[in-house]
Design a protein around this motif. Structure first.
Motif, PDB file in Angstrom:
ATOM      1  N   SER A 201       0.838  -1.195   0.000  1.00 34.93           N
ATOM      2  CA  SER A 201       0.000   0.000   0.000  1.00 34.93           C
ATOM      3  C   SER A 201       0.874   1.245   0.000  1.00 34.93           C
ATOM      4  O   SER A 201       1.498   1.576   1.005  1.00 34.93           O
ATOM      5  N   LEU A 202       0.884   1.961  -1.129  1.00 33.66           N
ATOM      6  CA  LEU A 202       1.631   3.214  -1.165  1.00 33.66           C
ATOM      7  C   LEU A 202       0.913   4.313  -0.389  1.00 33.66           C
ATOM      8  O   LEU A 202       1.543   5.280   0.043  1.00 33.66           O
ATOM      9  N   HIS A 203      -0.403   4.179  -0.237  1.00 36.85           N
ATOM     10  CA  HIS A 203      -1.097   5.131   0.626  1.00 36.85           C
ATOM     11  C   HIS A 203      -0.446   5.143   2.013  1.00 36.85           C
ATOM     12  O   HIS A 203      -0.150   6.210   2.561  1.00 36.85           O
ATOM     13  N   PHE A 204      -0.222   3.960   2.554  1.00 36.45           N
ATOM     14  CA  PHE A 204       0.363   3.893   3.891  1.00 36.45           C
ATOM     15  C   PHE A 204       1.866   4.174   3.855  1.00 36.45           C
ATOM     16  O   PHE A 204       2.391   4.870   4.720  1.00 36.45           O
ATOM     17  N   GLY A 205       2.579   3.622   2.868  1.00 27.40           N
ATOM     18  CA  GLY A 205       4.023   3.827   2.788  1.00 27.40           C
ATOM     19  C   GLY A 205       4.402   5.290   2.664  1.00 27.40           C
ATOM     20  O   GLY A 205       5.309   5.775   3.360  1.00 27.40           O
ATOM     21  N   TRP A 206       3.701   6.014   1.794  1.00 23.71           N
ATOM     22  CA  TRP A 206       3.984   7.438   1.641  1.00 23.71           C
ATOM     23  C   TRP A 206       3.607   8.214   2.900  1.00 23.71           C
ATOM     24  O   TRP A 206       4.331   9.115   3.314  1.00 23.71           O
ATOM     25  N   ALA A 207       2.456   7.885   3.492  1.00 19.49           N
ATOM     26  CA  ALA A 207       2.033   8.596   4.700  1.00 19.49           C
ATOM     27  C   ALA A 207       3.040   8.400   5.827  1.00 19.49           C
ATOM     28  O   ALA A 207       3.358   9.347   6.569  1.00 19.49           O
ATOM     29  N   LEU A 208       3.559   7.189   5.975  1.00 19.13           N
ATOM     30  CA  LEU A 208       4.548   6.929   7.016  1.00 19.13           C
ATOM     31  C   LEU A 208       5.830   7.692   6.748  1.00 19.13           C
ATOM     32  O   LEU A 208       6.460   8.229   7.676  1.00 19.13           O
ATOM     33  N   MET A 209       6.251   7.782   5.495  1.00 18.25           N
ATOM     34  CA  MET A 209       7.456   8.528   5.154  1.00 18.25           C
ATOM     35  C   MET A 209       7.265  10.020   5.400  1.00 18.25           C
ATOM     36  O   MET A 209       8.197  10.714   5.841  1.00 18.25           O
ATOM     37  N   VAL A 210       6.084  10.541   5.116  1.00 11.38           N
ATOM     38  CA  VAL A 210       5.803  11.949   5.393  1.00 11.38           C
ATOM     39  C   VAL A 210       5.981  12.228   6.885  1.00 11.38           C
ATOM     40  O   VAL A 210       6.619  13.210   7.279  1.00 11.38           O
ATOM     41  N   ALA A 211       5.430  11.367   7.730  1.00 12.01           N
ATOM     42  CA  ALA A 211       5.556  11.557   9.174  1.00 12.01           C
ATOM     43  C   ALA A 211       7.011  11.456   9.619  1.00 12.01           C
ATOM     44  O   ALA A 211       7.495  12.296  10.393  1.00 12.01           O
ATOM     45  N   VAL A 250       3.828  -4.855   4.472  1.00 17.61           N
ATOM     46  CA  VAL A 250       4.847  -4.944   3.420  1.00 17.61           C
ATOM     47  C   VAL A 250       5.384  -3.560   3.072  1.00 17.61           C
ATOM     48  O   VAL A 250       6.590  -3.379   2.863  1.00 17.61           O
ATOM     49  N   ALA A 251       4.508  -2.562   3.014  1.00 14.73           N
ATOM     50  CA  ALA A 251       4.953  -1.196   2.729  1.00 14.73           C
ATOM     51  C   ALA A 251       5.906  -0.700   3.812  1.00 14.73           C
ATOM     52  O   ALA A 251       6.910  -0.037   3.519  1.00 14.73           O
ATOM     53  N   ALA A 253       7.881  -2.564   5.651  1.00 12.70           N
ATOM     54  CA  ALA A 253       9.156  -3.270   5.480  1.00 12.70           C
ATOM     55  C   ALA A 253       9.979  -2.649   4.361  1.00 12.70           C
ATOM     56  O   ALA A 253      11.202  -2.456   4.507  1.00 12.70           O
ATOM     57  N   LEU A 254       9.346  -2.307   3.247  1.00 14.46           N
ATOM     58  CA  LEU A 254      10.063  -1.671   2.134  1.00 14.46           C
ATOM     59  C   LEU A 254      10.622  -0.318   2.553  1.00 14.46           C
ATOM     60  O   LEU A 254      11.766   0.027   2.215  1.00 14.46           O
ATOM     61  N   LEU A 255       9.831   0.443   3.282  1.00 17.23           N
ATOM     62  CA  LEU A 255      10.302   1.743   3.739  1.00 17.23           C
ATOM     63  C   LEU A 255      11.469   1.584   4.706  1.00 17.23           C
ATOM     64  O   LEU A 255      12.442   2.355   4.653  1.00 17.23           O
ATOM     65  N   GLY A 256      11.406   0.595   5.582  1.00 19.47           N
ATOM     66  CA  GLY A 256      12.505   0.357   6.502  1.00 19.47           C
ATOM     67  C   GLY A 256      13.800   0.027   5.781  1.00 19.47           C
ATOM     68  O   GLY A 256      14.872   0.516   6.161  1.00 19.47           O
ATOM     69  N   ILE A 257      13.706  -0.775   4.727  1.00 17.98           N
ATOM     70  CA  ILE A 257      14.905  -1.107   3.947  1.00 17.98           C
ATOM     71  C   ILE A 257      15.461   0.136   3.271  1.00 17.98           C
ATOM     72  O   ILE A 257      16.678   0.388   3.261  1.00 17.98           O
ATOM     73  N   ALA A 258      14.578   0.947   2.684  1.00 25.24           N
ATOM     74  CA  ALA A 258      15.026   2.165   2.013  1.00 25.24           C
ATOM     75  C   ALA A 258      15.690   3.128   2.990  1.00 25.24           C
ATOM     76  O   ALA A 258      16.723   3.734   2.680  1.00 25.24           O
ATOM     77  N   LEU A 259      15.134   3.264   4.174  1.00 24.82           N
ATOM     78  CA  LEU A 259      15.728   4.157   5.176  1.00 24.82           C
ATOM     79  C   LEU A 259      17.068   3.637   5.677  1.00 24.82           C
ATOM     80  O   LEU A 259      17.942   4.423   6.055  1.00 24.82           O
ATOM     81  N   ALA A 260      17.230   2.323   5.683  1.00 21.91           N
ATOM     82  CA  ALA A 260      18.512   1.756   6.110  1.00 21.91           C
ATOM     83  C   ALA A 260      19.599   1.977   5.070  1.00 21.91           C
ATOM     84  O   ALA A 260      20.786   2.089   5.412  1.00 21.91           O
TER      85      ALA A 260
END
Length: 294
Positions: A201-211, A250-251, A253-260
């Protein structure tokens, strides 16, 4: 005869240390870069950034359209995801939707939030970072690009029908029943969006990255309240039956990998400015301690 001993030759040959030498040694070296540090004073050209962001968005939209037409595979994956969630005892998506359905107004607000907040909130986030925190902007733009590219690969390789289309879930398609909605009534004839791109879900992935980005770039004691944005987004995407819990997991987890992989800037532009101001300020003279060595 003078009884005083003459100083050693090495002591007489050495020159006295300037009084500000210790200060210079202790002060940070301006201009020295730490590993993976961003240039906090450089703002990328606006036109280039606009073309880059728009180009990435177009590529993503075209890529999502390429994933359409896999109806059988999308519903087969939906049955497997639904079964996996029940096997690991995740809470049912229906519990969130039941709470929404208690009020028609609440359902309308949730549908409107899903349809209208996703892109504008992310765009406003990037614009604000570009203007106020350019180093954080570069970092956030790279993270979002990586997460979006990974999501596109997921949509192409794992088409997934959302729970609102899965009869086994027994959930209401709130967008179609109550409105507003961004999807057509039938996925096969929907030319505007790919309805089988539920995971991640990019809705959630993007929202989490914004925060996360706003928390990292600001210093207010209230900045942690930005986490309400992804939390509200999670309740909306699940309550409207547009996504499974696993889509958000899953979103994340992907964001966590990108931030790492993509490192957070070490300094903000404000911090760099303070360091430069301290470097430009004249060093106060330290009075020489007369007779200190006697």
């Amino acid at each position: 005869m003078d009884s005083r001993t003459e100083p050693a030759e090495s002591e007489s040959a050495s020159e006295p240390e300037p009084p500000d030498a210790a200060i210079r040694r202790a002060s940070p070296q301006v201009g020295a870069r730490e590993p993976h540090a961003y240039d906090t004073r450089a703002r990328p050209p606006l036109l280039r950034e606009l073309l880059l962001v728009v180009g990435l968005f177009v590529i993503y939209k075209v890529g999502r359209q390429l994933a359409t037409g896999h109806t059988g595979e999308a519903f087969g994956n939906a049955h497997r995801v639904w079964g996996l969630e029940r096997a690991v005892h995740l809470p049912g998506e229906g519990a969130v939707q039941t709470a929404l359905l208690h009020s028609d107004t609440l359902v309308h607000i949730a549908n409107a939030y899903y349809a209208t907040v996703h892109f504008p909130a992310t765009a406003a986030f990037l614009v604000w970072l570009y203007l106020r925190h350019p180093a954080h902007y570069i970092w956030a733009r790279r993270v979002l690009a990586v997460v979006t590219a990974a999501a596109l690969v997921g949509h192409l390789t794992f088409p997934l029908a959302p729970p609102r289309l899965l009869g086994e879930a027994e959930l209401v398609d709130t967008g179609q029943v109550y409105g507003p909605t961004v999807y057509g009534a039938h996925p096969a004839t929907d030319s505007m969006a790919n309805q089988f791109a539920a995971m991640p879900s990019l809705h959630f992935g993007w929202a989490l990255m914004v925060a996360i980005g706003l928390i990292a770039a600001t210093r207010s004691r209230w900045r942690w309240l930005w986490l309400l944005h992804p939390l509200l987004t999670l309740l909306v995407i699940v309550g409207t039956a547009n996504h499974y819990w696993l889509d958000a997991i899953v979103a994340t987890a992907l964001l966590g990998i990108a931030l790492a992989v993509i490192h957070l800037p070490h300094r903000t532009a404000t911090t760099a400015g303070r360091i430069q101001e301290r470097a430009d300020a004249p060093v106060q003279e330290v009075p020489e301690l007369v007779g200190a060595g006697r």
